[in-house]
Motif scaffolding. Structure first.
Motif: not given
Length: 213
Positions: A137-138, A163-166, A184-185, A202-205
């Motif tokens: 995970q990044i 990927w985890l984008a805050m 984007i999942e 929080l976006l999980r990609l």
């Protein structure tokens, strides 16, 4: 730290349903104290008051703990170490790498790791373009626009990684700028205690079928 800081931390973690033991609580408060001490000399964060630091740094970081599984987590543009340091305290089994190009911020990371005895954290002072490794995970809290975050770190993500984008808000052009083969999942709103009115999500990609690797 002040009793107010302890109360804000305890109530905030309870609201987030993040359970900690006494040693983890002590480490979080010690991290807060160290950040406040260093910030007076080195200007690591624009947040000055310890009580505000609890919400803006500790609780904001803890709000994504539910999505972190690792076991290898890269925190890109980690600054003074958020969210990575908090996530490492919350999960000692997590192998966290903090990546930032700013020397004074990485020096703080290393001091925090030493003083808190975090043997599951590695600190790296590099530009992301010059860094190598493979991570499950990044995560990023304030590194770059979404497309740049994904594009620059894609070589570092394991084949089945995510990927985890805050983020605060997400503009349409950011979504459109995602590299081909990445989508984007999930997109989940975050309710961070003490950040009332601030949009957090929080976006999980992941790579899509037919994407690279």
């Amino acid at each position: 730290m002040t009793p107010a800081c302890e109360r804000i931390l305890d109530q905030g973690l309870a609201a987030l349903e993040v359970a900690i033991d006494a040693a983890q609580r002590q480490r979080l408060l010690a991290l807060l104290g160290l950040l406040h001490k260093w910030n007076r000399a080195y200007n690591l964060t624009a947040v000055r008051e310890p009580e505000a630091m609890v919400a803006r740094h500790l609780l904001d970081s803890a709000s994504v703990a539910f999505a972190v599984r690792g076991p290898r987590l890269l925190d890109v543009g980690a600054g003074p170490g958020f969210p990575g340091l908090v996530l490492a305290i919350l999960d000692p089994q997590l192998a966290v790498t903090l990546l930032d190009s700013n020397g004074k911020k990485v020096r703080f990371q290393r001091q925090a790791v030493m003083e808190l005895g975090l043997d599951n954290v590695t600190c790296a002072q590099h530009r992301v373009e010059a860094f190598s490794g493979e991570y499950d995970q990044i995560i990023s809290r304030a590194f770059a626009a979404l497309g740049d975050f994904v594009g620059l770190t894609e070589p570092l993500l394991a084949a089945d990684g995510e990927w985890l984008a805050m983020k605060g808000g997400l503009e349409a052009d950011e979504r459109e700028a995602l590299p081909a083969g990445v989508s984007i999942e999930t997109r989940q709103a975050l309710e961070v205690p003490g950040l009332d009115g601030a949009e957090r999500q929080l976006l999980r990609l992941r790579r899509t079928a037919g994407g690279d690797r």
